[in-house]
Each structure stands twice: as C-alpha cells, then as structure tokens.
Design a protein around this motif. Structure first.
Motif, PDB file in Angstrom:
ATOM      1  N   ASN A  97     -21.518  17.259  -6.970  1.00 28.03           N
ATOM      2  CA  ASN A  97     -21.882  17.435  -8.363  1.00 28.03           C
ATOM      3  C   ASN A  97     -21.035  16.579  -9.291  1.00 28.03           C
ATOM      4  N   ALA A  98     -21.653  16.093 -10.364  1.00 28.15           N
ATOM      5  CA  ALA A  98     -20.933  15.353 -11.407  1.00 28.15           C
ATOM      6  C   ALA A  98     -20.338  16.362 -12.376  1.00 28.15           C
ATOM      7  N   GLY A  99     -19.098  16.711 -12.169  1.00 26.02           N
ATOM      8  CA  GLY A  99     -18.426  17.726 -12.969  1.00 26.02           C
ATOM      9  C   GLY A  99     -18.041  18.898 -12.098  1.00 26.02           C
ATOM     10  N   SER A 100     -16.911  19.510 -12.388  1.00 21.73           N
ATOM     11  CA  SER A 100     -16.441  20.612 -11.556  1.00 21.73           C
ATOM     12  C   SER A 100     -17.328  21.836 -11.700  1.00 21.73           C
ATOM     13  N   ASN A 101     -17.337  22.644 -10.672  1.00 24.89           N
ATOM     14  CA  ASN A 101     -17.977  23.958 -10.711  1.00 24.89           C
ATOM     15  C   ASN A 101     -16.912  24.984 -10.322  1.00 24.89           C
ATOM     16  N   LEU A 130     -17.154  17.251  -8.192  1.00 26.06           N
ATOM     17  CA  LEU A 130     -16.093  16.315  -8.589  1.00 26.06           C
ATOM     18  C   LEU A 130     -15.825  16.477 -10.075  1.00 26.06           C
ATOM     19  N   GLU A 131     -14.608  16.883 -10.414  1.00 21.55           N
ATOM     20  CA  GLU A 131     -14.220  17.026 -11.811  1.00 21.55           C
ATOM     21  C   GLU A 131     -14.184  15.655 -12.472  1.00 21.55           C
ATOM     22  N   TYR A 132     -14.424  15.629 -13.777  1.00 17.87           N
ATOM     23  CA  TYR A 132     -14.384  14.353 -14.475  1.00 17.87           C
ATOM     24  C   TYR A 132     -13.504  14.443 -15.714  1.00 17.87           C
ATOM     25  N   ASP A 138     -15.142   8.591  -9.782  1.00 18.35           N
ATOM     26  CA  ASP A 138     -14.980   7.722  -8.622  1.00 18.35           C
ATOM     27  C   ASP A 138     -15.668   8.446  -7.470  1.00 18.35           C
ATOM     28  N   TYR A 139     -16.989   8.264  -7.379  1.00 22.92           N
ATOM     29  CA  TYR A 139     -17.769   9.007  -6.401  1.00 22.92           C
ATOM     30  C   TYR A 139     -17.377   8.683  -4.964  1.00 22.92           C
ATOM     31  N   GLN A 140     -17.072   7.405  -4.705  1.00 22.59           N
ATOM     32  CA  GLN A 140     -16.741   7.029  -3.335  1.00 22.59           C
ATOM     33  C   GLN A 140     -15.472   7.724  -2.862  1.00 22.59           C
ATOM     34  N   ALA A 141     -14.431   7.691  -3.686  1.00 21.78           N
ATOM     35  CA  ALA A 141     -13.181   8.356  -3.305  1.00 21.78           C
ATOM     36  C   ALA A 141     -13.376   9.865  -3.239  1.00 21.78           C
ATOM     37  N   ASN A 167     -13.892  21.965  -4.953  1.00 23.62           N
ATOM     38  CA  ASN A 167     -13.805  21.147  -6.157  1.00 23.62           C
ATOM     39  C   ASN A 167     -12.748  20.064  -5.965  1.00 23.62           C
ATOM     40  N   ILE A 168     -13.130  18.826  -6.283  1.00 18.06           N
ATOM     41  CA  ILE A 168     -12.222  17.679  -6.216  1.00 18.06           C
ATOM     42  C   ILE A 168     -11.714  17.413  -7.630  1.00 18.06           C
ATOM     43  N   PRO A 169     -10.395  17.266  -7.833  1.00 18.72           N
ATOM     44  CA  PRO A 169      -9.868  17.065  -9.191  1.00 18.72           C
ATOM     45  C   PRO A 169     -10.149  15.665  -9.730  1.00 18.72           C
TER      46      PRO A 169
END
Length: 257
Positions: A97-101, A130-132, A138-141, A167-169
């Motif tokens: 996801n674009a943005g944390s949940n 993925l948090e923004y 940085d979708y790949q990372a 969730n990725i920071p």
C-alpha cells in the motif's frame, strides 16, 4: 509456493508492481486486484452490481499477470479463492500500500480488509504497507524489506487463518533500525475537512490527506514507525469483547410481555 497478491490501490499501482517482482523470488505469483483505486474501502463487498473481470498481461502482452476486478479488495479475494484460482494459494499478500496502515487506520484499510478476507478462508494472510513522507515512496526498497519480513513469517509456519499487518517506515528518514512486533495504536487521529462552495453555491467538503496521531503511545505500531522500525502486528477479526461478555452474563436480564 503459490502466492495470491492483491491490494486496494489498483492492479496497476507501483507498490503492487514492486512487491510482485520481489515475491516472484519466493514462488509463483498470481495477481487478483481491483481495476481502480479502492483506498479506504474497508471491508465492503459488491452486492448490487456485477463483478466484471479482465485478464491482465505484462507489457510484452505474453506474460500473464492475473485478473483486474471491477470491485473491492475483499471481492478480489473472494473471487480468487472461489472462482479464479485452480488451487488454493499457500499465502495471500495484500499490498504494498502507498501509505501506512497503522493504528486506527487498520479499520478503514482496504489493504488490511483483503488480508482479513483471506484469513476468513483459513489462509495465511499478510497486509503490507509503506509509510510515506511528503508523498515520496521508494517502492523497490520497501518491497525488498517486505519480502524479507514475509519470508521470516512464513518460515515459522503460522497456523491456518493467521493474519499479520506489516508496515515499512519512511525510508527517506534514514536506515531501517529493525523489526518490532507491537500492537496497533487505537488513539483517534486528528482529521480535517476543507470546506468549499461550488459554482452553484452548494457547500461541499474534501477530506484532508493530512492527519496525525497526537498520542502515538510508546510500544505501539505508530510510535515504532516514527522511530524507523518495521512493525509487525498479528491481527484477529473476532470483535467480541470476551472480558465484558463474561460480565454481561452475570447481569439479570428482564423482558416484559
């Protein structure tokens, strides 16, 4: 390994594309995702209109990717498991996801709802977001980190119906400091609406994309994300308050005829 990949940002979203490439290192990936963005759709399903489905291929028009569904994230998982896939997947991944949940957003998230739908059907399901910061991704990372966490979850052979929220920071903030297993924060977010008037004098509102959690609380997912940790939260969809239910059973209930 057979992997079902879905999301709520739509089948052409860059987060899904990046995560698919990473998951292909683990097994065969089939995508069944909404044809258009369904952010914050929650666990809604489609009842009154038909669910149109189209096959989707890579740019070379030869490599089959999966199906685009004119419906909600939960619809996608239902159709995948009941109609589209020839055999059940080994794991269902929803995201990236674009943005944390994190925090209370779990209740609104179509990404998490898709994973919950998979858990309903006794599948191991993992939601990934993925948090923004200032809408820089940085979708790949992020996908590389997500794949590593997913691998470690699956290595533990979780039981049927196990459900996880990852969730990725914000990666632009600095290096990831590690992984923390934490509960979700249940504090309400500060939300705002932009009040406007259209050319016919009618008042309307836009929900602001800027909202914050003023009480992150130590040792919760929201707090750890701010400190650049990947968070993993085991979830369940049984909403019963078992402690209070035991109390209610002691009440003397009366009904007048």
């Amino acid at each position: 390994m057979r992997i079902l990949l879905t999301n709520d940002d739509g089948i052409y979203a860059p987060g899904l594309r990046a995560l698919r490439l990473e998951l292909m290192k683990l097994g065969t990936v089939t995508v069944v995702a909404p044809a258009t963005e369904q952010s914050a759709a929650g666990h809604s399903v489609t009842l009154l209109t038909p669910l149109l489905v189209n096959e989707v291929f890579e740019d070379d028009a030869r490599t089959f990717v999966g199906w685009a569904v004119e419906g909600r994230p939960a619809d996608c998982v239902k159709l995948a498991l009941l109609e589209l896939l020839p055999e059940p997947p080994d794991v269902i991944i929803s995201g990236m996801n674009a943005g944390s949940n994190a925090g209370i957003n779990v209740l609104y998230s179509g990404t998490v709802a898709a994973a919950i739908e998979g858990a309903f059907y006794k599948q191991t399901a993992i939601a990934v977001s993925l948090e923004y910061d200032k809408k820089i991704y940085d979708y790949q990372a992020g996908a590389r980190y997500a794949r590593q966490v997913i691998e470690q979850i699956l290595a533990q052979k979780p039981g049927a119906g196990s459900l996880f929220n990852v969730n990725i920071p914000v990666l632009e903030r600095g290096p990831v400091r590690g992984v923390k297993v934490l509960p979700q924060n249940v504090s309400p977010y500060v939300e705002k609406f932009d009040r406007r008037v259209n050319q016919r004098g009618r008042t309307y509102f836009w929900a602001s994309p800027e909202f914050t959690c003023p009480e992150p609380h130590p040792d919760t997912d929201v707090d750890a994300l701010r400190e650049s940790f990947i968070t993993v939260t085991p979830l369940q969809f049984d909403l019963t308050d078992h402690v209070r239910m035991a109390q209610l059973k002691k009440w003397e209930w009366r009904i007048e005829k």
